[in-house]
Design an enzyme around this catalytic site. Structure first.
Site, PDB file in Angstrom:
ATOM      1  N   PHE A   1       0.365  -4.532  53.572  1.00 26.13           N
ATOM      2  CA  PHE A   1       0.667  -3.727  52.241  1.00 26.13           C
ATOM      3  C   PHE A   1       2.086  -3.743  51.940  1.00 26.13           C
ATOM      4  O   PHE A   1       2.884  -3.563  52.663  1.00 26.13           O
ATOM      5  CB  PHE A   1       0.415  -2.306  52.539  1.00 26.13           C
ATOM      6  CG  PHE A   1      -0.248  -1.541  51.403  1.00 26.13           C
ATOM      7  CD1 PHE A   1      -1.680  -1.303  51.280  1.00 26.13           C
ATOM      8  CD2 PHE A   1       0.629  -1.173  50.461  1.00 26.13           C
ATOM      9  CE1 PHE A   1      -2.125  -0.608  50.035  1.00 26.13           C
ATOM     10  CE2 PHE A   1       0.396  -0.221  49.365  1.00 26.13           C
ATOM     11  CZ  PHE A   1      -1.213  -0.153  49.195  1.00 26.13           C
TER      12      PHE A   1
ATOM     13  N   ALA B   1       0.598   0.302  56.905  1.00 21.33           N
ATOM     14  CA  ALA B   1       1.256   1.279  57.787  1.00 21.33           C
ATOM     15  C   ALA B   1       0.365   2.310  58.509  1.00 21.33           C
ATOM     16  O   ALA B   1       0.726   2.716  59.704  1.00 21.33           O
ATOM     17  CB  ALA B   1       2.436   1.991  57.098  1.00 21.33           C
ATOM     18  N   PHE B   2      -0.744   2.465  57.801  1.00 18.06           N
ATOM     19  CA  PHE B   2      -1.564   3.563  58.643  1.00 18.06           C
ATOM     20  C   PHE B   2      -2.205   2.988  59.959  1.00 18.06           C
ATOM     21  O   PHE B   2      -2.627   3.751  60.977  1.00 18.06           O
ATOM     22  CB  PHE B   2      -2.634   4.008  57.881  1.00 18.06           C
ATOM     23  CG  PHE B   2      -3.494   5.102  58.127  1.00 18.06           C
ATOM     24  CD1 PHE B   2      -2.838   6.381  57.865  1.00 18.06           C
ATOM     25  CD2 PHE B   2      -4.706   5.005  58.831  1.00 18.06           C
ATOM     26  CE1 PHE B   2      -3.756   7.331  58.436  1.00 18.06           C
ATOM     27  CE2 PHE B   2      -5.491   6.199  59.293  1.00 18.06           C
ATOM     28  CZ  PHE B   2      -4.858   7.373  59.067  1.00 18.06           C
ATOM     29  N   GLU B   3      -2.303   1.708  59.900  1.00 21.17           N
ATOM     30  CA  GLU B   3      -2.880   0.927  61.314  1.00 21.17           C
ATOM     31  C   GLU B   3      -1.798   0.598  62.174  1.00 21.17           C
ATOM     32  O   GLU B   3      -2.152   0.026  63.177  1.00 21.17           O
ATOM     33  CB  GLU B   3      -3.558  -0.308  60.642  1.00 21.17           C
ATOM     34  CG  GLU B   3      -5.092   0.080  60.060  1.00 21.17           C
ATOM     35  CD  GLU B   3      -4.890   0.772  58.660  1.00 21.17           C
ATOM     36  OE1 GLU B   3      -4.041   0.130  57.978  1.00 21.17           O
ATOM     37  OE2 GLU B   3      -5.791   1.599  58.402  1.00 21.17           O
TER      38      GLU B   3
ATOM     39  N   ALA C   1       6.313  -0.764  54.734  1.00 24.23           N
ATOM     40  CA  ALA C   1       6.846  -0.243  53.728  1.00 24.23           C
ATOM     41  C   ALA C   1       5.978   0.738  52.889  1.00 24.23           C
ATOM     42  O   ALA C   1       4.734   0.414  52.426  1.00 24.23           O
ATOM     43  CB  ALA C   1       7.357  -1.563  52.610  1.00 24.23           C
TER      44      ALA C   1
ATOM     45  N   ILE D   1       5.480   3.143  49.902  1.00 21.97           N
ATOM     46  CA  ILE D   1       6.371   3.479  48.511  1.00 21.97           C
ATOM     47  C   ILE D   1       5.334   4.577  47.912  1.00 21.97           C
ATOM     48  O   ILE D   1       4.494   4.356  47.593  1.00 21.97           O
ATOM     49  CB  ILE D   1       6.467   2.255  47.612  1.00 21.97           C
ATOM     50  CG1 ILE D   1       7.159   1.124  48.766  1.00 21.97           C
ATOM     51  CG2 ILE D   1       7.232   2.574  46.621  1.00 21.97           C
ATOM     52  CD1 ILE D   1       7.313  -0.405  48.055  1.00 21.97           C
TER      53      ILE D   1
ATOM     54  N   HIS E   1      -1.301   9.662  48.157  1.00 27.80           N
ATOM     55  CA  HIS E   1      -1.482   9.081  49.395  1.00 27.80           C
ATOM     56  C   HIS E   1      -0.290   8.722  50.250  1.00 27.80           C
ATOM     57  O   HIS E   1      -0.485   8.740  51.487  1.00 27.80           O
ATOM     58  CB  HIS E   1      -2.131   7.611  48.857  1.00 27.80           C
ATOM     59  CG  HIS E   1      -3.083   6.980  49.707  1.00 27.80           C
ATOM     60  ND1 HIS E   1      -4.493   7.594  50.504  1.00 27.80           N
ATOM     61  CD2 HIS E   1      -3.071   5.858  50.402  1.00 27.80           C
ATOM     62  CE1 HIS E   1      -4.857   6.734  51.263  1.00 27.80           C
ATOM     63  NE2 HIS E   1      -4.108   5.695  51.297  1.00 27.80           N
TER      64      HIS E   1
ATOM     65  N   PHE F   1      10.849   2.569  64.851  1.00 26.20           N
ATOM     66  CA  PHE F   1      10.427   2.806  63.823  1.00 26.20           C
ATOM     67  C   PHE F   1      11.040   1.981  62.527  1.00 26.20           C
ATOM     68  O   PHE F   1      12.093   2.432  62.220  1.00 26.20           O
ATOM     69  CB  PHE F   1      10.545   4.179  63.541  1.00 26.20           C
ATOM     70  CG  PHE F   1       9.754   4.741  62.216  1.00 26.20           C
ATOM     71  CD1 PHE F   1       8.398   4.875  62.032  1.00 26.20           C
ATOM     72  CD2 PHE F   1      10.487   5.317  61.281  1.00 26.20           C
ATOM     73  CE1 PHE F   1       7.791   5.424  61.056  1.00 26.20           C
ATOM     74  CE2 PHE F   1       9.913   5.885  60.252  1.00 26.20           C
ATOM     75  CZ  PHE F   1       8.444   5.890  59.934  1.00 26.20           C
TER      76      PHE F   1
ATOM     77  N   ARG G   1      16.595  -1.981  50.828  1.00 27.57           N
ATOM     78  CA  ARG G   1      16.442  -1.675  52.184  1.00 27.57           C
ATOM     79  C   ARG G   1      15.790  -2.983  53.151  1.00 27.57           C
ATOM     80  O   ARG G   1      15.519  -2.981  54.064  1.00 27.57           O
ATOM     81  CB  ARG G   1      15.906  -0.476  52.534  1.00 27.57           C
ATOM     82  CG  ARG G   1      16.799   0.602  52.168  1.00 27.57           C
ATOM     83  CD  ARG G   1      15.801   1.996  52.273  1.00 27.57           C
ATOM     84  NE  ARG G   1      16.861   3.149  51.891  1.00 27.57           N
ATOM     85  CZ  ARG G   1      17.355   3.222  50.606  1.00 27.57           C
ATOM     86  NH1 ARG G   1      17.049   2.511  49.438  1.00 27.57           N
ATOM     87  NH2 ARG G   1      18.203   4.312  50.456  1.00 27.57           N
TER      88      ARG G   1
HETATM   89  N1  INI Z   1       0.045   1.421  53.095  1.00 26.03           N
HETATM   90  C1  INI Z   1       1.198   0.870  53.525  1.00 26.03           C
HETATM   91  O1  INI Z   1       1.809   0.272  54.305  1.00 26.03           O
HETATM   92  N2  INI Z   1       2.239   1.186  52.493  1.00 26.03           N
HETATM   93  C2  INI Z   1       1.610   1.881  51.322  1.00 26.03           C
HETATM   94  O2  INI Z   1       2.716   2.401  50.392  1.00 26.03           O
HETATM   95  C3  INI Z   1       0.246   2.506  51.122  1.00 26.03           C
HETATM   96  N3  INI Z   1      -0.257   3.489  50.150  1.00 26.03           N
HETATM   97  O3  INI Z   1       0.791   3.797  49.229  1.00 26.03           O
HETATM   98  O4  INI Z   1      -1.251   3.558  49.732  1.00 26.03           O
HETATM   99  C4  INI Z   1      -0.486   1.862  52.069  1.00 26.03           C
HETATM  100  N4  INI Z   1      -1.829   2.546  52.169  1.00 26.03           N
HETATM  101  C5  INI Z   1      -2.845   1.649  52.960  1.00 26.03           C
HETATM  102  C6  INI Z   1      -2.596   2.263  54.652  1.00 26.03           C
HETATM  103  O5  INI Z   1      -1.712   1.968  55.200  1.00 26.03           O
HETATM  104  C7  INI Z   1      -3.990   1.941  55.198  1.00 26.03           C
HETATM  105  O6  INI Z   1      -4.222   0.397  55.312  1.00 26.03           O
HETATM  106  C8  INI Z   1      -5.460   2.324  54.448  1.00 26.03           C
HETATM  107  O7  INI Z   1      -5.530   3.425  53.955  1.00 26.03           O
HETATM  108  C9  INI Z   1      -6.387   1.866  55.351  1.00 26.03           C
HETATM  109  O8  INI Z   1      -6.585   2.719  56.683  1.00 26.03           O
END
Ligand code: INI
Length: 162
Positions: free
Chosen positions: A23, A57-59, A81, A83, A89, A113, A127
């Site tokens: 992402f 980033a969530f994963e 990243a 943003i 979210h 991190f 950055r």
């Molecule tokens: N994931 C990111 O890595 N950066 C973001 O800015 C972001 N936003 O803003 O939504 C983002 N969302 C996706 C998230 O990391 C998961 O992949 C998704 O929710 C599925 O679990």
């Protein structure tokens, strides 16, 4: 003179994994470039580096946890990243990512991190290799220092050959 323990920035046979979020990959690819460049410049061969891509980033935490458990690497570098833009979210993704990465690093393997959390795209670009440095490169330096410091500390497990 006190006994001072400090990790230097010379490669001492460490094995590194980089987990990078796709992402915002126009940013995270630059973070990955920065991390790879720094590891190589400090003497780490490509054969000692593993790169794993995740959707966002969530994963990052689940893959960091698995790599820690596998114990094949001396440090894990998490890159992403998040943003803010105009979405709420952001808070969930940034918060859970940070918490999960911190938890993954709660054992014997350092998890670095390297996730940018910024209000704007411009701040992330700054950055990721422009005027504010490169968070990926800084994270790689932190990883090298931590690997070498942990080897100096009492109770260090025997070093595995790579
Ligand atoms: N994931 C990111 O890595 N950066 C973001 O800015 C972001 N936003 O803003 O939504 C983002 N969302 C996706 C998230 O990391 C998961 O992949 C998704 O929710 C599925 O679990």
């Amino acid at each position: 003179m006190p006994r001072t323990l400090e990790g230097d920035l010379i490669d001492r046979g460490g094995r590194y994994a980089i987990v990078v979020a796709r992402f915002n990959d126009f940013i995270t690819a630059r973070l990955l470039d920065g991390a790879l460049d720094t590891l190589r410049r400090h003497g780490v061969p490509d054969t000692a580096i593993t790169v794993a891509w995740v959707p966002g980033a969530f994963e990052l935490p689940i893959v960091c946890r698995r790599l820690v458990r596998a114990a094949e690497h001396d440090a894990i570098i998490a890159l992403g990243a998040v943003i803010r833009g105009s979405t709420a979210h952001f808070d969930y993704v940034a918060g859970e990512s940070a918490k999960g990465i911190a938890a993954a690093g709660g054992g014997d393997v350092p998890v670095i991190f390297g996730v940018l959390t910024t209000d704007t795209i411009e701040q992330s670009i700054e950055r990721a290799g422009s005027k504010m440095g490169n968070k990926g490169g800084e994270s790689a330096l932190t990883a090298i220092e931590m690997v070498n410091l942990l080897r100096e500390l009492p109770g260090a497990p025997p070093t595995k050959a790579r």
